[in-house]
Design an enzyme around this catalytic site. Structure first.
Site, PDB file in Angstrom:
ATOM      1  N   ARG A 157      41.505  39.149  53.289  1.00 37.11           N
ATOM      2  CA  ARG A 157      40.067  38.973  52.608  1.00 37.11           C
ATOM      3  C   ARG A 157      39.646  37.490  52.714  1.00 37.11           C
ATOM      4  O   ARG A 157      38.673  37.044  52.932  1.00 37.11           O
ATOM      5  CB  ARG A 157      40.134  39.476  51.101  1.00 37.11           C
TER       6      ARG A 157
ATOM      7  N   LEU B 129      37.985  37.893  43.302  1.00 38.26           N
ATOM      8  CA  LEU B 129      39.645  37.909  43.792  1.00 38.26           C
ATOM      9  C   LEU B 129      40.416  38.741  42.817  1.00 38.26           C
ATOM     10  O   LEU B 129      41.253  39.184  43.066  1.00 38.26           O
ATOM     11  CB  LEU B 129      39.806  36.576  44.180  1.00 38.26           C
TER      12      LEU B 129
ATOM     13  N   HIS C 292      29.846  37.194  47.851  1.00 40.49           N
ATOM     14  CA  HIS C 292      29.150  38.416  47.275  1.00 40.49           C
ATOM     15  C   HIS C 292      27.560  38.446  47.419  1.00 40.49           C
ATOM     16  O   HIS C 292      26.809  38.683  46.720  1.00 40.49           O
ATOM     17  CB  HIS C 292      29.398  38.355  45.762  1.00 40.49           C
TER      18      HIS C 292
ATOM     19  N   GLN D 166      32.140  45.446  46.841  1.00 44.26           N
ATOM     20  CA  GLN D 166      32.117  44.085  45.913  1.00 44.26           C
ATOM     21  C   GLN D 166      31.795  42.780  46.691  1.00 44.26           C
ATOM     22  O   GLN D 166      31.438  41.907  46.169  1.00 44.26           O
ATOM     23  CB  GLN D 166      33.331  44.328  45.223  1.00 44.26           C
TER      24      GLN D 166
END
Length: 690
Positions: A499, A475, A585, A639
């Protein structure tokens, strides 16, 4: 002597006062001994209490032993405590006290067992009668009315309940055969008995037997009932005595850092600090407690960090802030810890100097290949980089010291409009479980990083305004890109909000888990991940943080297997579940990636190329200043579903000639990681804490 004369008074109150004053003076044991046969129970009890710990009191041991069977409860209690304080000096009375274990009165049995506890090897002959007393469910309730009325304090369980007293005695005197019987008490319905059993087991340091009652101890740690806080505290103390075998319990122990009872929090902190290198891995979580509102908890946290050596010294700035704490004990402990940290650093520097001197002759006669040429800087001449932490560094009370800075106030006002809730209130007051939720944590960390930059701007304008490069962990990359001019505050915060919400939604779509691993090589971790995957399950490295330090994430079933396998793998220093709610991730975040990519495409026209170099998570390498915006959009979307290459980012920065590092934001997780990546860079890494 006037007080001795007062002992012969007909006024019971006057005699009791005289006993108390003689006790404070540790004087006249012979005169006090005469009162043990007084007709008034209050006088007998006062005399026994006065003799406690007094030189020469052992001469009265025979009389005190008789008093253990007295009809008056407070006489029994005073006699038992006095004998207990004498220890082996009263060992001549072991046989008589042993007989009292068969008494029908629960108060007498408890008093006798309590007295025997400290009498040494000769008392061990009565282990079997003590073990039999463990099954006694009766209780001496004669003091309950006075306690309920507030006249007298509650009598300790070891002087009311035979099972508690026997457990305490066996903790000192018992053998291996006593362990099984004490284990049975862990499931007792009586919380005081459970607490006594746990404490006894901890005193016996049962070592390899710990696995036999692991499930019971774990259950005790999870017990939410307020009245069992003593049990939880005792359970934690028990586990801390198990050395390396406490590793399996470290995660549940750390969860007790947030317990409502200060006793449990303090016991948990002490236990973790006492677990050596394994416990040191939790230094950052201990550091969070230095902001606790309870002084006893803060005190325990400071002492624990001091005990944790170099790992604890990473948080010297947080400890230094407590040197002016309102609580004098906390302030003194903080000053002592800072001195310890200073000594550690001085010793480390001295050792490095000695090693350098010792190695000089050897290296002088041998040619070595030249170091790799650093990449030419692409923007400016600064050697400074700004680093921004990600999710996991948040804590309740963050931004309390910067909230009144004009720029930070403006950011918080903007945040309230965009988010629809009071972000500052959440950061300052919690609750912690809400602040930890991904959809709340990410906006908080985004603003927290920018607030850290404002504080740096005040302290070191040049570093804040003309950095050579920026980087952010997960982040934190959005904070870094905001600083690099890729998007403005509002655009960045809207992206971060979306997000966080999308990631939380993806995390809740299926059972997921994230764990931290330390001590194993990358190829070993990758091999374990492959072994634990089956079918469509996800199990992969999610973050490369420092040498042999990773976080892994994926499907819960696969991660549970990985946690178990890693703990059994040689070289593993730590394997623990993280508080994060999902498999970040990894491929589990594909639904969130799609939403994020759509949002990035929407704001792409507002985005600009970076004004400085950005070291990006996805590649672990430099994205030069001026990189086209479409490339950045692609990197940010990917990412979310790929491993964060944090250690390669830092290594690339160092190789490219960056010397000074400023971690802007809460805590100092990135600085702690830097210490393991490169000691030289760690020494020039500064935390701008908010």
């Amino acid at each position: 002597m006037e007080l001795v004369k007062q002992l012969g008074s007909t006024d019971v109150d006057a005699i009791v006062v005289a006993c108390q004053e003689l006790a404070a003076m540790q004087a006249e044991p012979a005169s006090l001994a005469k009162l043990l046969s007084h007709k008034e129970p209050r006088v007998k009890a006062a005399a026994a209490r006065a003799l406690r710990g007094m030189d020469g009191a052992e001469a009265s041991a025979p009389v005190l032993t008789q008093m253990v069977t007295d009809a008056d409860t407070y006489v029994r209690i005073a006699a038992s405590e006095c004998l207990n304080s004498m220890g082996v000096k009263a060992a001549s009375q072991v046989a008589n006290l042993g007989k009292s274990l068969a008494n029908s009165h629960p108060g007498v049995v408890a008093a006798a067992a309590h007295a025997l506890t400290t009498m040494g090897p000769s008392a061990a002959d009565y282990v079997q009668p003590l073990e039999a007393a463990l099954s006694l469910e009766a209780e001496d309730i004669s003091t309950h009315m006075l306690t309920a009325a507030g006249v007298m304090p509650k009598t300790p369980a070891v002087l009311r309940k035979p099972a508690c007293a026997a457990a305490a005695a066996l903790g000192v005197l018992g053998s291996a055969t006593s362990v099984a019987k004490l284990m049975e008490l862990l499931s007792s319905k009586d919380w005081e008995i459970r607490a006594a059993a746990v404490m006894a087991l901890s005193q016996m340091q049962v070592g390899s037997d710990s696995s036999r009652f692991e499930s019971q101890l774990t259950d005790l740690l999870k017990d939410p009932a307020p009245e069992v806080s003593a049990v939880k505290a005792s359970a934690v103390e028990s586990l801390s005595c198990m050395g390396d075998e406490a590793e399996a319990f470290l995660e549940p122990i750390c969860k007790l850092f947030n317990d409502k009872s200060w006793k449990v929090r303090v016991a948990a902190v002490r236990a973790v600090a006492g677990c050596g290198e394994l416990g040191q891995m939790y230094a950052s979580e201990v550091c969070r407690l230095t902001t606790n509102t309870d002084a006893r908890t803060k005190l325990a946290a400071v002492k624990a960090l001091e005990q944790m050596g170099e790992r604890g010294a990473c948080f010297d700035e947080e400890v230094e802030m407590l040197m002016s704490d309102n609580d004098p004990e906390v302030a003194i402990a903080a000053k002592k810890a800072i001195q310890t940290f200073f000594d550690l650093k001085a010793a480390a520097l001295e050792n490095q100097t000695k090693m350098a001197i010792a190695e000089t002759p050897a290296t002088a006669n041998h040619s070595s290949p030249p170091p790799p040429e650093p990449s030419a800087p692409s923007s400016g001449s600064s050697t400074a980089a700004l680093l921004f932490p990600g999710q996991g560094s948040q804590y309740v009370k963050m931004m309390s010291d910067v909230k009144d800075m004009p720029a930070v106030k403006d950011m918080l006002a903007t945040a309230q409009k965009i988010l629809g809730y009071d972000l500052l209130k959440l950061c300052l007051e919690g609750p912690e479980d809400q602040l930890e939720q991904t959809k709340f944590c990410q906006p908080a960390m985004y603003i927290g990083g920018l607030a850290g930059l404002e504080l740096l701007r005040k302290e070191n304008p040049a570093a804040a305004e003309t950095p050579r490069a920026v980087a952010g962990l997960s982040l934190g990359e959005y904070t870094a890109l905001t600083v690099a001019g890729v998007f403005d505050l509002e655009t960045g915060l809207r992206l971060v909000k979306l997000r966080g919400e999308a990631m939380q939604e993806a995390a809740e779509a299926s059972p997921q888990k994230m764990i931290s691993l330390a001590g194993l090589k990358k190829e070993v971790v990758e091999g374990l991940c492959a072994e634990c995957r089956s079918g469509d399950e996800v199990c992969q490295i999610a973050n490369i943080l420092f040498p042999n330090g990773f976080s892994c994430a994926g499907s819960k079933a696969a991660m549970d297997k990985l946690l178990e396998k890693a703990n059994k793998t040689d070289g593993c220093l730590q394997a623990k579940e993280l508080k994060t709610s999902g498999a970040f991730h990894t491929k589990c975040m594909m639904p969130a990636r799609d939403k994020l990519l759509a949002a990035l495409k929407e704001v792409e026209p507002k985005m600009k190329p970076p004004t400085c170099d950005v070291y990006v998570n996805l590649t672990g390498s430099k994205m030069p200043a001026g990189t086209p915006v479409p490339k950045i959009v692609e990197l940010l979307a990917d990412q979310l579903t790929n491993c964060v290459e944090w250690m390669p980012c830092m290594q690339a920065m160092i190789q490219d000639g960056i010397v000074d590092f400023y971690e802007c934001g809460p805590m100092k997780q990135l600085k702690a990681m830097m210490k393991r990546i490169d000691m030289t860079a760690w020494k020039t890494t500064q935390n701008i804490h908010v």
